[in-house]
Write an enzyme that holds these catalytic residues in place. Structure first.
Site, PDB file in Angstrom:
ATOM      1  N   SER A 164      67.933  29.755  31.796  1.00 56.40           N
ATOM      2  CA  SER A 164      67.653  31.004  32.503  1.00 56.40           C
ATOM      3  C   SER A 164      68.865  31.912  32.325  1.00 56.40           C
ATOM      4  O   SER A 164      69.972  31.427  32.043  1.00 56.40           O
ATOM      5  CB  SER A 164      67.462  30.707  33.995  1.00 56.40           C
ATOM      6  N   TYR A 214      70.227  26.728  42.080  1.00 55.28           N
ATOM      7  CA  TYR A 214      69.479  27.015  40.838  1.00 55.28           C
ATOM      8  C   TYR A 214      70.434  27.409  39.715  1.00 55.28           C
ATOM      9  O   TYR A 214      70.356  26.894  38.590  1.00 55.28           O
ATOM     10  CB  TYR A 214      68.465  28.131  41.113  1.00 55.28           C
TER      11      TYR A 214
END
Ligand code: NDP
Length: 240
Positions: A130, A143
């Site tokens: 990501s 995350y």
């Protein structure tokens, strides 16, 4: 991709589903794995993929999956969760769930399939990281840490396996139009009382994106990194 087997974790929806469609269209034997049987059955019926119900956070599930699939030429570590919380409301269980799903699973999968790749002197591993693997943000410490870790795993395995014909790369998308993003927009809208389209706009602005990426754009990049002609290793390609 004819004659090749591609294993995709989290292939039942979102980016994993799009990757399964792209790899199946390219001629690979595709194997998808996640926890929700009904989603796997739907994607399998529509693409000809094979599937197994598997929780990638459980070493025993991952080992059983690897035994069932047999040697693979392509591994796509895509399964992930994107839960967010301020530090003060994050307990160890929350932290471990994010790490186990987004990072430890990629280690477990790689450990299961790499020996056969090395023996065959051929393999492609694509990790779905990501933009949060390159920069953090408020409330996404778990995350972002998991995705930074996934990029560390990617570049380290790329160096370790460079002499064995095994290429290891990552894609780093911004916000993608998937059930994950739609769920997160809804959750933040409910928590803040803001309208969902305003929440989505603030997500996109934080990345400098004008619109959500389509999952097919990410799948195309995954396919390129999974192909025999891929010339990268250790890359972490931004998609915005
Ligand atoms: P979705 O929630 O739409 O899909 C996630 C997939 O992962 C599902 O198939 C889910 O299946 C699977 N999964 C989650 N936990 C587990 C588990 N423990 N065991 C097996 N499978 C699991 O998410 P996206 O398609 O959006 O995300 C895919 C990847 O892309 C993730 O790694 C995410 O972090 C990354 N990403 C997403 C972005 C976005 O904007 N959407 C942006 C950047 C990266 P099930 O729940 O049935 O197990």
């Amino acid at each position: 991709m004819k004659g090749q087997t591609a294993l995709i974790t989290g292939g039942g929806r979102g980016i994993g589903e799009a990757a399964a469609r792209a790899l199946a269209r390219a001629g690979a034997r595709v194997f998808i794995a996640s926890r929700t049987r009904s989603e796997l059955e739907r994607v399998a019926a529509e693409t000809g993929a094979e599937f197994a119900v598997c929780d990638v956070t459980l070493p025993s599930d991952v080992e059983a999956l690897a035994r069932r699939v047999g040697p693979v030429q392509v591994l796509v570590n895509n399964a992930g969760v994107a839960e967010s919380a301020p530090l003060a409301r994050m307990d160890l269980e929350f932290w471990r769930k994010v790490m186990d799903t987004n990072l430890t699973s990629a280690f477990l999968l790689a450990r299961s399939v790499v020996p056969a790749m090395v023996a065959a002197r051929y393999g492609r591993i694509v990790n779905v990281a990501s933009i949060a693997g390159k920069r953090g943000g408020a409330y996404i410490s778990a995350y972002a840490a998991s995705k930074h870790g996934l990029l560390g795993l990617t570049s380290s395995l790329a160096m370790e396996l460079a002499g064995h014909g095994v290429l290891v790369n990552a894609v780093c998308p911004g916000y993608v139009d998937t059930p994950m993003t739609r769920r997160n927009v809804e959750r933040i809208a409910q928590a803040t009382g803001k309208p969902p389209d305003q929440v989505l706009r603030s997500f996109l602005d934080s990345m400098g994106q004008s619109r959500l990426l389509e999952p097919e754009v990410v799948a195309k990049a995954i396919l390129e990194l999974a192909a025999p002609e891929c010339a990268h290793t250790g890359a972490a390609i931004d998609l915005l």
